[in-house]
Design an enzyme around this catalytic site. Structure first.
Site, PDB file in Angstrom:
ATOM      1  N   ASP A 119       0.790  -1.210  -0.083  1.00  0.00           N
ATOM      2  CA  ASP A 119       0.096  -0.019   0.002  1.00  0.00           C
ATOM      3  C   ASP A 119       0.906   1.459  -0.192  1.00  0.00           C
ATOM      4  OD1 ASP A 119      -2.357   1.242   0.077  1.00  0.00           O
ATOM      5  OD2 ASP A 119      -3.349   0.155   1.535  1.00  0.00           O
ATOM      6  N   ASP A 178      -9.331   3.118  -3.529  1.00  0.00           N
ATOM      7  CA  ASP A 178     -10.289   2.129  -3.292  1.00  0.00           C
ATOM      8  C   ASP A 178     -11.625   1.865  -3.879  1.00  0.00           C
ATOM      9  OD1 ASP A 178      -7.775   1.580  -1.651  1.00  0.00           O
ATOM     10  OD2 ASP A 178      -8.870   1.557   0.188  1.00  0.00           O
TER      11      ASP A 178
END
Length: 373
Positions: A119, A178
């Site tokens: 991430d 996301d």
């Protein structure tokens, strides 16, 4: 193809939940359909590194440890993935891997990890390419000379155009923020892929528009079909994110549809592209097509709020002529043979007709993709 708990559980997952999903995937047809990876997300870690600077696991959530869980996954014929972050902390405030790449990769190798989702939070304003290449180099070094590959997902949200530098660094790269389990997020991601379809493929790596949100009841069935059709035909990684204990029979049948999965796993590995777009007052639709190893695939997409009939022109939209069989991939049946064109009647709002074209002749290898450059 696999499953990750984040979309359904955020960081509230534990050893018991993961093992339950392993059992479901193995025993209810998901593994047979191709869903092989069980990937942890943010929240498996302890709040601090060990005294020797190793990442450790949250012992309340994972009392038997990560290696024991990985062994359980592997004994069941699956592959096991883990999460870390290219920053000093993860998005959830747990220890990140920035400047600990080599030691963390050694931990992952010791645990027999097969997949890393990496991430992009708390990155200290250091360039993405520098940070992600450093982890990629560590993964390559730790697995060199071993019969081992750790699939590397560059999850930097598309902020620095990873489709341009990701090949050779990772196996796939996130192209978007996301996903959220509602229609505006799904359609926004579809639109963001229009200019990116040329960048993914077997020789490069894969565009990743984030995980699937199939199996969330608040999304109508027709929108879930649209979502799955696009992710499959874009050749995106198919990572489920729902609670598989609660999936109803209709959605489960959609997820396990082997015709849809075969489009995603087609050995040619070429994404569909947008070949036609129209928006005019209440009418809004587009057409996407692409070659398969054994045919052609098309998505006729009704963006509007009323049902709409859409015509696919074989010559202009696919560079095909001759008699062509039109096969409905969702309902898994033939719609018959057609020459010149095919009209899908009354596609519901936000819905698609997802079809495979069989036969005919390809008269031009130059694909009719719209040019947005």
């Amino acid at each position: 193809m696999g499953w990750n708990p984040y979309n359904a559980f955020n960081s509230s997952f534990n050893d018991t939940l993961i093992r339950q999903h392993v059992d479901i995937i193995v025993n209810q047809g998901y593994l047979a359909a191709g869903y092989r990876y069980i990937n942890l997300d943010d929240g498996w870690q302890a709040s601090e590194r060990t005294k020797d600077n190793r990442l450790s696991f949250n012992s309340s959530k994972f009392p038997f440890g990560i290696k024991d869980l990985a062994d359980y996954v592997h004994r069941n014929g699956l592959l096991f993935g883990i999460y870390s972050d290219a920053g000093i902390q993860t998005c959830g405030g747990l220890p990140g891997s920035l400047d600990y790449e080599d030691i963390d990769v050694q931990t992952f190798v010791d645990w027999d990890i097969d997949y890393l989702k990496y991430d992009n939070c708390n990155e200290q304003r250091r360039p993405e390419q520098e940070r992600y290449k450093k982890m990629g180099d560590a993964l390559n070094s730790a697995t060199a000379g071993k019969n081992k590959t750790i699939y590397y997902n560059i999850c930097e949200w598309g902020t620095s155009n990873p489709w341009l530098w990701g090949p050779g660094v990772g196996h796939s790269w996130r192209t978007t923020p996301d996903i959220i389990a509602f229609w505006p997020s799904i359609i926004s991601i579809i639109d963001s892929q229009v200019r990116l379809t040329e960048y993914g493929g077997p020789e490069r790596g894969w565009n990743d528009p984030d995980m699937l949100v199939l199996g969330f009841e608040r999304i109508p069935y027709d929108e879930q079909v649209t979502h799955y059709a696009f992710w499959a035909a874009l050749k995106a990684p198919l990572i489920l994110g729902c609670d598989l204990r609660k999936v109803d029979d209709k959605i489960k049948a959609l997820i396990l549809n082997d015709d849809i999965i075969s489009v995603n796993q087609d050995p040619l590995g070429l994404s569909i592209c947008q070949v036609y777009y129209k928006t005019d007052n209440d009418i809004s639709f587009d057409i996407w097509t692409g070659p398969l190893d054994d045919g052609y695939v098309a998505i006729l997409f009704n963006r509007g709020i009323e049902s709409k009939s859409i015509t696919l022109d074989f010559k202009n939209h696919c560079r095909l002529d001759g008699t062509i069989e039109v096969y409905d991939l969702v309902n898994q049946l033939s719609n018959g043979n057609y020459a010149n064109n095919y009209t899908a009647v009354d596609i519901p709002k936000h819905g698609v007709e997802f079809i495979k074209l069989i036969g005919g002749n390809n008269f031009d290898d130059d694909r009719p993709c719209l040019n947005y450059s």
